[in-house]
Design a protein around this motif. Structure first.
Motif, short mmCIF file in Angstrom:
data_model
loop_
_atom_site.label_atom_id
_atom_site.label_comp_id
_atom_site.label_asym_id
_atom_site.label_seq_id
_atom_site.Cartn_x
_atom_site.Cartn_y
_atom_site.Cartn_z
N VAL A 49 1.21 -0.01 1.45
CA VAL A 49 1.18 -1.45 1.72
C VAL A 49 1.94 -1.75 3.02
O VAL A 49 1.43 -2.46 3.90
CB VAL A 49 1.78 -2.28 0.56
CG1 VAL A 49 1.90 -3.75 0.94
CG2 VAL A 49 0.93 -2.14 -0.70
N ILE A 50 3.14 -1.19 3.16
CA ILE A 50 3.90 -1.52 4.38
C ILE A 50 3.30 -0.83 5.62
O ILE A 50 3.36 -1.36 6.71
CB ILE A 50 5.43 -1.28 4.24
CG1 ILE A 50 5.77 0.16 3.95
CG2 ILE A 50 6.03 -2.20 3.18
CD1 ILE A 50 7.29 0.42 3.95
N ARG A 51 2.68 0.33 5.41
CA ARG A 51 2.01 1.00 6.53
C ARG A 51 0.84 0.15 7.02
O ARG A 51 0.69 -0.09 8.21
CB ARG A 51 1.50 2.38 6.08
CG ARG A 51 1.16 3.32 7.22
CD ARG A 51 0.81 4.72 6.70
NE ARG A 51 1.94 5.42 6.12
CZ ARG A 51 1.99 5.90 4.87
NH1 ARG A 51 0.95 5.75 4.05
NH2 ARG A 51 3.05 6.52 4.43
N GLN A 52 0.03 -0.35 6.08
CA GLN A 52 -1.13 -1.15 6.47
C GLN A 52 -0.72 -2.49 7.08
O GLN A 52 -1.50 -3.12 7.78
CB GLN A 52 -2.05 -1.37 5.26
CG GLN A 52 -2.76 -0.08 4.86
CD GLN A 52 -3.80 -0.25 3.75
OE1 GLN A 52 -4.21 -1.35 3.43
NE2 GLN A 52 -4.22 0.87 3.15
N ASN A 53 0.53 -2.91 6.81
CA ASN A 53 1.04 -4.14 7.44
C ASN A 53 1.82 -3.84 8.72
O ASN A 53 2.46 -4.74 9.28
CB ASN A 53 1.91 -4.92 6.46
CG ASN A 53 1.08 -5.73 5.48
OD1 ASN A 53 0.62 -6.81 5.80
ND2 ASN A 53 0.86 -5.18 4.29
N HIS A 54 1.79 -2.57 9.14
CA HIS A 54 2.43 -2.12 10.39
C HIS A 54 3.93 -2.40 10.42
O HIS A 54 4.48 -2.75 11.46
CB HIS A 54 1.76 -2.78 11.61
CG HIS A 54 0.27 -2.74 11.55
ND1 HIS A 54 -0.42 -1.57 11.71
CD2 HIS A 54 -0.65 -3.70 11.29
CE1 HIS A 54 -1.72 -1.80 11.57
NE2 HIS A 54 -1.88 -3.10 11.32
N VAL A 55 4.61 -2.28 9.27
CA VAL A 55 6.06 -2.53 9.27
C VAL A 55 6.85 -1.35 8.71
O VAL A 55 8.03 -1.49 8.38
CB VAL A 55 6.42 -3.83 8.50
CG1 VAL A 55 5.91 -5.05 9.25
CG2 VAL A 55 5.89 -3.81 7.07
N PHE A 56 6.21 -0.18 8.59
CA PHE A 56 6.93 1.00 8.08
C PHE A 56 7.71 1.61 9.25
O PHE A 56 7.37 2.65 9.78
CB PHE A 56 5.93 1.99 7.47
CG PHE A 56 6.57 3.00 6.55
CD1 PHE A 56 7.95 3.08 6.37
CD2 PHE A 56 5.76 3.89 5.83
CE1 PHE A 56 8.52 4.01 5.51
CE2 PHE A 56 6.32 4.82 4.97
CZ PHE A 56 7.70 4.88 4.82
N HIS A 57 8.78 0.93 9.64
CA HIS A 57 9.60 1.34 10.79
C HIS A 57 10.59 2.44 10.39
O HIS A 57 10.87 2.63 9.21
CB HIS A 57 10.36 0.13 11.34
CG HIS A 57 9.48 -1.01 11.77
ND1 HIS A 57 8.37 -0.84 12.57
CD2 HIS A 57 9.54 -2.36 11.52
CE1 HIS A 57 7.79 -2.01 12.79
NE2 HIS A 57 8.49 -2.95 12.15
#
Ligand code: C5P
Ligand code: MG
Length: 297
Positions: A174-182
């Motif tokens: 989910v966070i990868r697809q929202n581009h926020v897996f920093h």
């Protein structure tokens, strides 16, 4: 002090004066925020729950799926199992949020719920390579302003520990697809164990459910040790069980807790107010955490 507070809320954090924001002890919030501001971003870490905290409770009139519920997809499990999972949710979720039961009373039911669902998922031989598609097809949605929250923490190099009783593999997707897996994101959750053909065979490690996060926090010493340089903690959750997520931070100096009260609002208001420093009533945004962050860093 009142005058200073007045000025603080009116001029610097107008978000805290909204009617959806409640505080048992404004002065404690104020003192903690000033102490955190003084110490700055270098002393801060954020510990957050995932489901219904970083994700919305409802979106366009519909409940947003939890990480477990994202797996309740015909792509991954058969028709009987989708019905079964829904029934289990309808049986156990009301117990999870029941204001008349204390955590000790809820605990055996939570273990039962998670165990039954995990057994079902294992029986259904879920495939690792279908996971990303299930997330894409789901209605999972982060709170409004959540991406800005993730981005700000990354820019300021503030560690973010996501502590979830959900499913880690799904949460990551989910966070990868929202581009926020920093790179500043650390996760403690229930992770799937796949066999060499990519089929789910078990869940790894000790089960984390909504009311045993304290045990989880204490057993993940290694993950948390990296965060020991940051004595100030901003904690976000939507369940009283989330308050123990910071129990592993032995060096904590200031802890500010924010509770999203999404459901059974009237019934749970008092207990939330007695437990969280700031309570947000039916607030689907990250406006308040973002404002707190802007104030501190
Ligand atoms: O990230 P968080 O700790 O909130 O994730 C756990 C949440 O997932 C619980 O609050 C519970 O309502 C939900 N859950 C679910 N299905 C399960 C087990 C838990 O939707 N089988
Ligand atoms: Mg939650």
């Amino acid at each position: 002090i009142l005058a200073i507070w007045h000025q603080l809320t009116k001029t610097e954090i107008p978000e805290l004066t909204r009617v959806s924001v409640m505080m048992r002890e404004r002065s404690r919030v104020e003192d903690t925020m000033y102490a955190m501001q003084k110490a700055g971003a270098g002393s801060l870490q954020v510990i957050s729950d995932f489901d219904m905290t970083l994700t919305k409770f409802a979106h366009k009139g519909k409940r947003v799926p939890t990480t477990h519920n994202i797996l309740n997809n015909k792509l991954l499990i058969d028709d009987d199992s989708t019905v079964k999972m829904k029934e289990l949710f309808n049986t156990y979720y009301p117990i999870e949020i029941d204001a008349s039961l204390n955590p000790e009373e809820k605990l055996p039911y939570m273990v039962e719920w998670w165990t039954k669902v995990h057994d079902l998922l294992i029986q259904q031989r879920i495939r690792k390579d279908e996971m990303a598609r299930a997330v894409r097809e789901s209605n999972a949605v982060l709170r409004e302003g959540c991406s800005a929250f993730f981005d700000c923490l990354a820019e300021q190099r503030v560690p973010l520990l996501i502590f979830s009783a959900g499913v880690g593999d799904i949460l990551e997707e989910v966070i990868r697809q929202n581009h926020v897996f920093h790179p500043n994101v650390h996760i403690i959750s229930n992770y799937m164990d796949f066999d060499h053909t990519g089929v789910l065979q078990a869940f790894k490690g000790q089960l984390i459910h909504s009311y045993n996060k304290r045990a989880g926090a204490l057993s993940h010493g290694a993950t948390l040790r990296e965060l020991h340089g940051q004595p100030n903690v901003l904690l976000l959750g939507d369940s009283l069980g989330d308050l123990s997520m910071a129990d592993g931070v032995s060096t904590a100096q200031n802890i500010l807790t924010v509770g999203f009260l999404n459901d059974q609002v009237e019934e749970r208001k008092e207990s939330f107010l007695n437990s969280f420093d700031i309570v947000l009533l039916r607030d689907e945004t990250m406006d308040v955490p973002n404002a707190i962050l802007r104030f501190i860093v």
